[in-house]
Scaffold this motif. Structure first.
Motif, mmCIF file in Angstrom:
data_model
loop_
_atom_site.group_PDB
_atom_site.id
_atom_site.type_symbol
_atom_site.label_atom_id
_atom_site.label_comp_id
_atom_site.label_asym_id
_atom_site.label_seq_id
_atom_site.Cartn_x
_atom_site.Cartn_y
_atom_site.Cartn_z
ATOM 1 N N PRO A 94 1.196 -0.484 -0.275
ATOM 2 C CA PRO A 94 0.433 -0.108 -0.052
ATOM 3 C C PRO A 94 1.681 1.372 -0.143
ATOM 4 O O PRO A 94 1.879 1.255 0.741
ATOM 5 C CB PRO A 94 -0.910 -0.128 1.852
ATOM 6 C CG PRO A 94 0.414 -0.189 1.626
ATOM 7 C CD PRO A 94 0.680 -1.584 1.364
ATOM 8 N N ARG A 95 0.242 2.399 -0.223
ATOM 9 C CA ARG A 95 1.299 3.587 -0.498
ATOM 10 C C ARG A 95 0.879 4.031 0.606
ATOM 11 O O ARG A 95 1.554 4.978 0.455
ATOM 12 C CB ARG A 95 0.875 5.000 -1.406
ATOM 13 C CG ARG A 95 -0.201 4.582 -1.813
ATOM 14 C CD ARG A 95 -0.987 5.633 -2.935
ATOM 15 N NE ARG A 95 -2.521 5.419 -2.969
ATOM 16 C CZ ARG A 95 -2.945 6.567 -3.438
ATOM 17 N NH1 ARG A 95 -2.311 8.107 -3.982
ATOM 18 N NH2 ARG A 95 -4.392 7.016 -3.095
ATOM 19 N N ALA A 96 -0.030 3.848 1.699
ATOM 20 C CA ALA A 96 -0.342 5.091 2.600
ATOM 21 C C ALA A 96 -1.361 3.888 2.902
ATOM 22 O O ALA A 96 -2.418 2.869 3.094
ATOM 23 C CB ALA A 96 -0.835 5.866 2.462
ATOM 24 N N ARG A 97 -1.625 4.050 5.124
ATOM 25 C CA ARG A 97 -2.199 3.201 5.957
ATOM 26 C C ARG A 97 -3.221 4.426 6.977
ATOM 27 O O ARG A 97 -2.680 4.742 7.466
ATOM 28 C CB ARG A 97 -1.258 2.207 6.847
ATOM 29 C CG ARG A 97 -2.357 1.606 7.456
ATOM 30 C CD ARG A 97 -0.875 0.726 8.868
ATOM 31 N NE ARG A 97 0.526 -0.038 7.733
ATOM 32 C CZ ARG A 97 1.446 -0.151 8.005
ATOM 33 N NH1 ARG A 97 1.744 0.185 8.669
ATOM 34 N NH2 ARG A 97 2.150 -1.279 6.787
ATOM 35 N N LEU A 98 -4.049 4.653 6.298
ATOM 36 C CA LEU A 98 -5.406 4.873 6.927
ATOM 37 C C LEU A 98 -5.743 4.246 8.264
ATOM 38 O O LEU A 98 -6.124 2.962 7.982
ATOM 39 C CB LEU A 98 -6.718 5.020 6.461
ATOM 40 C CG LEU A 98 -7.674 6.099 7.039
ATOM 41 C CD1 LEU A 98 -7.768 7.648 7.811
ATOM 42 C CD2 LEU A 98 -9.071 6.401 6.284
ATOM 43 N N VAL A 99 -5.358 4.304 9.381
ATOM 44 C CA VAL A 99 -5.744 4.050 10.896
ATOM 45 C C VAL A 99 -6.914 4.650 11.674
ATOM 46 O O VAL A 99 -6.653 5.975 12.017
ATOM 47 C CB VAL A 99 -4.400 3.690 11.841
ATOM 48 C CG1 VAL A 99 -5.471 2.597 13.078
ATOM 49 C CG2 VAL A 99 -3.305 3.325 10.707
ATOM 50 N N CYS A 100 -7.720 3.797 11.476
ATOM 51 C CA CYS A 100 -9.330 4.744 12.493
ATOM 52 C C CYS A 100 -9.568 4.388 13.784
ATOM 53 O O CYS A 100 -9.069 3.475 13.522
ATOM 54 C CB CYS A 100 -10.736 4.692 11.667
ATOM 55 S SG CYS A 100 -10.237 4.738 9.780
ATOM 56 N N LEU A 101 -9.966 5.216 14.419
ATOM 57 C CA LEU A 101 -10.177 4.911 16.126
ATOM 58 C C LEU A 101 -11.349 5.446 16.526
ATOM 59 O O LEU A 101 -11.930 6.679 16.355
ATOM 60 C CB LEU A 101 -8.732 6.001 16.595
ATOM 61 C CG LEU A 101 -7.821 5.662 16.524
ATOM 62 C CD1 LEU A 101 -6.503 6.386 15.323
ATOM 63 C CD2 LEU A 101 -6.391 5.426 17.560
ATOM 64 N N PRO A 102 -11.916 4.738 17.040
ATOM 65 C CA PRO A 102 -14.054 4.840 17.189
ATOM 66 C C PRO A 102 -13.919 5.651 18.522
ATOM 67 O O PRO A 102 -13.061 5.880 18.895
ATOM 68 C CB PRO A 102 -14.653 3.337 17.162
ATOM 69 C CG PRO A 102 -13.009 2.659 16.912
ATOM 70 C CD PRO A 102 -12.226 2.888 17.340
ATOM 71 N N PHE A 113 -17.566 0.421 12.971
ATOM 72 C CA PHE A 113 -17.896 1.219 12.663
ATOM 73 C C PHE A 113 -17.732 1.870 10.899
ATOM 74 O O PHE A 113 -17.871 2.570 9.982
ATOM 75 C CB PHE A 113 -17.746 2.374 13.816
ATOM 76 C CG PHE A 113 -18.195 3.520 13.441
ATOM 77 C CD1 PHE A 113 -19.455 3.672 13.973
ATOM 78 C CD2 PHE A 113 -17.736 4.981 13.215
ATOM 79 C CE1 PHE A 113 -20.183 5.062 13.332
ATOM 80 C CE2 PHE A 113 -17.887 6.107 13.015
ATOM 81 C CZ PHE A 113 -19.213 6.275 13.251
ATOM 82 N N PHE A 114 -16.847 1.514 10.588
ATOM 83 C CA PHE A 114 -15.295 2.254 9.321
ATOM 84 C C PHE A 114 -15.591 1.688 8.673
ATOM 85 O O PHE A 114 -15.473 1.965 7.593
ATOM 86 C CB PHE A 114 -13.774 2.921 10.098
ATOM 87 C CG PHE A 114 -14.241 3.392 11.229
ATOM 88 C CD1 PHE A 114 -14.297 4.880 10.599
ATOM 89 C CD2 PHE A 114 -13.679 3.271 12.036
ATOM 90 C CE1 PHE A 114 -14.074 5.675 11.468
ATOM 91 C CE2 PHE A 114 -13.660 4.597 12.862
ATOM 92 C CZ PHE A 114 -13.794 6.577 12.895
ATOM 93 N N LEU A 142 -6.810 -0.339 4.667
ATOM 94 C CA LEU A 142 -8.062 0.252 6.123
ATOM 95 C C LEU A 142 -7.725 -0.552 7.140
ATOM 96 O O LEU A 142 -8.247 -1.160 6.597
ATOM 97 C CB LEU A 142 -9.292 0.913 5.566
ATOM 98 C CG LEU A 142 -10.134 1.431 6.114
ATOM 99 C CD1 LEU A 142 -10.112 2.608 7.310
ATOM 100 C CD2 LEU A 142 -12.241 1.070 6.172
ATOM 101 N N LEU A 143 -7.657 -0.120 8.476
ATOM 102 C CA LEU A 143 -7.724 -0.167 9.537
ATOM 103 C C LEU A 143 -7.841 0.587 10.225
ATOM 104 O O LEU A 143 -8.259 1.712 10.472
ATOM 105 C CB LEU A 143 -5.902 -0.366 10.218
ATOM 106 C CG LEU A 143 -5.072 -1.067 9.069
ATOM 107 C CD1 LEU A 143 -3.435 -1.183 9.696
ATOM 108 C CD2 LEU A 143 -4.899 -2.564 8.759
ATOM 109 N N ALA A 144 -8.821 -0.565 11.443
ATOM 110 C CA ALA A 144 -9.918 0.275 12.426
ATOM 111 C C ALA A 144 -9.329 -0.237 13.698
ATOM 112 O O ALA A 144 -8.497 -1.107 14.054
ATOM 113 C CB ALA A 144 -11.217 -0.180 12.214
ATOM 114 N N VAL A 145 -9.330 0.330 14.719
ATOM 115 C CA VAL A 145 -8.309 -0.801 16.229
ATOM 116 C C VAL A 145 -10.000 -1.455 16.612
ATOM 117 O O VAL A 145 -10.605 -0.879 16.834
ATOM 118 C CB VAL A 145 -7.876 1.035 17.267
ATOM 119 C CG1 VAL A 145 -7.854 0.478 18.161
ATOM 120 C CG2 VAL A 145 -7.061 1.943 16.297
ATOM 121 N N GLN A 146 -9.666 -1.876 17.400
ATOM 122 C CA GLN A 146 -10.101 -2.162 17.721
ATOM 123 C C GLN A 146 -10.181 -2.704 19.439
ATOM 124 O O GLN A 146 -8.638 -3.458 20.234
ATOM 125 C CB GLN A 146 -10.719 -3.826 17.481
ATOM 126 C CG GLN A 146 -11.544 -4.754 17.759
ATOM 127 C CD GLN A 146 -13.557 -3.777 17.618
ATOM 128 O OE1 GLN A 146 -13.548 -3.365 17.571
ATOM 129 N NE2 GLN A 146 -13.931 -5.046 16.782
#
Length: 252
Positions: A18-26, A34-35, A48-52
């Motif tokens: 991947p050229r970048a990593r988007l990490v989402c925190l709920p 949610f994401f 796309l990574l989401a924190v659990q």
């Protein structure tokens, strides 16, 4: 999809290069799923990574972590274990505080982030005092309803309320007890997203995020209330990508 990198990170999309990593925190009470709707609007070469957080979904049987600093330490450790890529952190509500704290730890470890996006939450030195995590169930549910009227059916059900309210209470404790003795600016840009009708953070509070970055934050207002991003994932993601391109050109 590659194997899950850590219990703390749900890989919603994880490519080979991947050229970048988007990490989402709920938000408080939120979970990684949610994401999931964001996948449909994000370029395919951005992970796309989401924190659990513990205490929900596949981590339901784990005890909640009620200290924001401890949460940030675990999240940063999980991210440091991944192959190095440009990282974008997006945090909504409680997740905004965690995005900032996680970015601090990554920068301390010499693995800084490309950009931090804080949504619908004031910076630590402007966060109002509250103690809802100490109050009875009725007061806590009333606050949840105030912020997210669309979730009324969940809290109307006594069985579901008994099941999920302890997790929300633990998250409220984490964010309400968040304190920072010394303000530490990030090297990374911080940009702010909030909604016109959100009563949780004012534009004056949003501008105070400037104290925590060496860059002047952009403040973007969206239509809606505290959970504005549920209704408009595409404009939110487009805004994130435009802001990153503005600063670095890396995702243009």
């Amino acid at each position: 999809m590659s194997r899950q990198p850590s219990p703390w990170l749900r890989a919603l999309r994880q490519g080979e290069q991947p050229r970048a990593r988007l990490v989402c925190l709920p938000h408080a009470g939120g979970s990684a799923s949610f994401f999931r709707p964001w996948l449909a609007h994000l370029p395919g070469d951005i992970d796309l990574l989401a924190v659990q957080y513990p205490g929900r979904e596949e981590r339901f049987n784990e005890p909640c972590v009620t200290c924001l600093d401890t949460l940030a330490e675990h999240i940063a450790k999980a991210l440091l274990a991944l192959p190095e890529r440009p990282v974008l952190l997006f945090g909504h509500s409680m997740g905004a505080a965690l995005a900032y704290e996680t970015a601090l730890r990554l920068e301390t470890a010499a693995r800084g982030v490309a950009h931090v996006f804080v949504s619908a939450h004031p910076p630590p030195h402007r966060q109002p005092s509250s103690d809802l995590h100490r109050q009875d169930d009725a007061a806590l549910v009333a606050d949840i309803r105030r912020q997210d009227g669309g979730a009324a059916s969940l809290w109307d059900n006594p069985q579901l309320r008994a099941l999920f309210l302890p997790t929300v209470r633990g998250d409220y404790q984490a964010i309400e007890t968040w304190r920072r003795e010394h303000l530490q600016p990030l090297a990374a840009p911080i940009d702010v997203l909030l909604a016109h009708d959100d009563l949780e953070v004012s534009q004056e509070q949003a501008r105070a995020w400037a104290d925590l970055s060496r860059h002047t934050p952009d403040i973007r207002l969206f239509d809606g209330n505290h959970f504005y991003l549920k209704q408009q994932p595409r404009p939110v993601i487009q805004h994130l990508l435009q802001r990153v391109a503005h600063h670095s050109g890396a995702l243009a």
